[in-house]
Write an enzyme that holds these catalytic residues in place. Structure first.
Site, PDB file in Angstrom:
ATOM      1  N   SER A  26       1.381  -1.562  10.713  1.00  0.00           N
ATOM      2  CA  SER A  26       1.444  -0.562   9.651  1.00  0.00           C
ATOM      3  C   SER A  26       0.325   0.452   9.819  1.00  0.00           C
ATOM      4  CB  SER A  26       1.326  -1.230   8.280  1.00  0.00           C
ATOM      5  OG  SER A  26       1.198  -0.242   7.269  1.00  0.00           O
ATOM      6  N   HIS A  27       0.517   1.638   9.264  1.00  0.00           N
ATOM      7  CA  HIS A  27      -0.556   2.624   9.225  1.00  0.00           C
ATOM      8  C   HIS A  27      -1.708   2.132   8.366  1.00  0.00           C
ATOM      9  CE1 HIS A  27       2.186   5.341  11.116  1.00  0.00           C
ATOM     10  NE2 HIS A  27       1.361   6.354  11.005  1.00  0.00           N
ATOM     11  N   SER A  28      -1.414   1.216   7.464  1.00  0.00           N
ATOM     12  CA  SER A  28      -2.418   0.761   6.507  1.00  0.00           C
ATOM     13  C   SER A  28      -2.746  -0.706   6.770  1.00  0.00           C
ATOM     14  CB  SER A  28      -1.865   0.935   5.094  1.00  0.00           C
ATOM     15  OG  SER A  28      -2.471   0.021   4.218  1.00  0.00           O
TER      16      SER A  28
END
Lengths: 252, 217
Positions: A26-28
């Site tokens: 994930s980007h996060s």
């Protein structure tokens, strides 16, 4: 790091022996780690690894984190990689390019929504499914909920075999005996068994091969369950699945 | 006059300088139709490349230098441009192999492989409002220049000019790939940040070949 328990530290083996590992890209970092926590509730013995955020903890994806996560999740049985937006997929694909051929052959990027697909893949991995089955479970989360509605799924193909009954197929209504209802583990077992039959079978109208569809039924103890197939060849599948429910999946 | 390792490292230093100089502009472009991190990501990537450049062995080839850029961008950029440009430099490195000196044909092979790397990774086509819209005209112009018998400096100049025009030509387009594709018609009127940064990188290649002032070694 909220990661999974039965990984043997000190041995050279990564992942959980014999079991497909799952990587969440994930980007996060919070999303990836949160997803590990969520999926771990239903897949306690599966190696789930978060690869979220950039190397310095910002929003983005890290080639190195993804590569390390794959190595960590890989017991030799394969790794399913689930990704969120655009560059997560690009980063994961690039990471795959850099793997040795024999490792790359057992790593798959699953084209599925991160959360739903990730949970479905993790639960399938927990049930001991093969890499192909884990990937299929993840993909089935991509829209399995709308595809199967009504249980009266026509009888069109059954014309020749019609025996004169209104229904040409077979159905059985059984009751959930498990104390906690049809939760993740039995649901996964159920879907796995359903997957061994070619015929289409429904559970209260939902596709018996869709893990999320089954779990979304929210079947609790005592709930009546109609296992049905409109296909005349579906009797064996219906009986096997109904029997499985009646036996309580090996728990009380 | 062929181009060797000195040109390659000068190109890389100029790339880092130009990305840093245009950081704010790229951030603004990306904020308009993306997530606003393009300038920052690329700047971080090329800063990391610069830090490693001095470690190149004295007998390194242009391909070795390009490979260093590739692996560094892939591990440090953090956005889609990391894998995209990283794959571009990686394929470019593969195309020139261990050649010490690059002639016009080798430069065309380099640029073509770079463009094909971006396509391989991002699956974009010309007109999708992506960095491909800078790379493809650059490849075509470089090939045409070689066919016309131009020298290496002119080949890279043609590529840079075509990339700049290509980047500008993304302004009226609707994006079909990347984050901007979520915007539909709202992307119209904005230049694609990836095409813009690619044109800057290709301009740096031409400047390095021409020995233009600034950056340098």
């Amino acid at each position: 790091m909220p990661r999974q328990a039965p990984r043997r530290r000190g041995s050279d083996v990564s992942g959980t022996p014999g079991r497909v590992g799952v990587v969440f890209v994930s980007h996060s970092s919070k999303i990836a780690e949160g997803l590990v926590e969520l999926a771990a509730q239903m897949a306690q013995h599966t190696t789930l690894v978060a690869a979220g955020g950039t190397d310095d903890g910002g929003i983005g994806t890290s080639f190195d984190k993804v590569g390390q996560a794959i190595a960590e999740a890989d017991s030799g049985a394969g790794v399913a990689v689930l990704c969120d937006l655009g560059s997560a997929i690009l980063t994961a694909e690039t990471a795959l390019d850099f793997l040795d051929d024999d490792v790359r052959d057992r790593v798959r990027i699953v084209d599925a929504p991160l959360v739903e697909g990730g949970v479905a893949a993790a639960v399938a991995a927990e049930s001991g499914a093969s890499l192909a089955e884990v990937v299929a479970a993840g993909r089935s989360a991509a829209g399995g909920r709308t595809e199967s509605d009504g249980g009266a799924s026509g009888g069109s193909a059954a014309g020749a075999a019609a025996s004169g009954d209104a229904q040409t197929g077979h159905s059985r209504t059984v009751t959930i005996v498990n104390r906690d209802g049809l939760h993740a583990r039995p649901a996964a077992e159920f879907v796995k068994l359903a997957g061994t039959f070619d015929v289409k079978v429904t559970v209260n109208g939902k596709d018996a091969k869709s893990l999320l569809g089954i779990m979304a039924l929210g079947l609790t103890k005592g709930a009546p369950v109609e296992v049905a197939s409109a296909d005349p060849a579906g009797r064996e599948a219906v009986d096997a699945l109904a029997d499985l429910i009646e036996t309580g999946f090996g728990e009380a | 006059m062929t181009l060797g390792i000195d040109w390659t490292t000068d190109w890389i230093r100029r790339s880092a300088a130009v990305v840093s100089e245009h950081r704010g502009e790229l951030i603004t472009l990306d904020r308009e139709i993306g997530d606003g991190d393009h300038g920052e990501n690329l700047d971080r990537g090329f800063t990391a490349v610069l830090a490693k450049l001095d470690d190149l062995p004295a007998d390194a080839s242009p391909g070795d230098a390009l490979k260093l850029v590739a692996t560094t961008l892939i591990s440090t950029v953090g956005g889609a441009s990391g894998p995209l440009l990283g794959t571009a430099y990686l394929k470019a490195a593969g195309a020139v192999g261990q050649e010490k000196e690059l002639d016009g044909a080798a430069l065309v092979a380099l640029l073509t492989a770079a463009r094909d790397g971006v396509v391989l990774r991002g699956k974009a086509e010309p007109g999708d409002k992506t960095m491909i819209d800078a790379w493809t005209p650059a490849v075509d112009a470089a090939a045409a220049a070689v066919a016309d018998g131009k020298d290496e400096v002119a080949v890279l100049e043609a590529a840079a000019a075509a990339a700049e025009q290509g980047a500008e030509a993304t302004e009226p387009l609707v994006a079909r790939k990347g984050r901007a594709s979520y915007l539909g018609d709202r992307a119209i009127g904005h230049r694609d940040p990836g095409a813009q940064s690619s044109s800057l990188l290709l301009r740096a290649a031409a400047d390095a070949a021409a020995g233009a002032p600034s950056a340098g070694q």
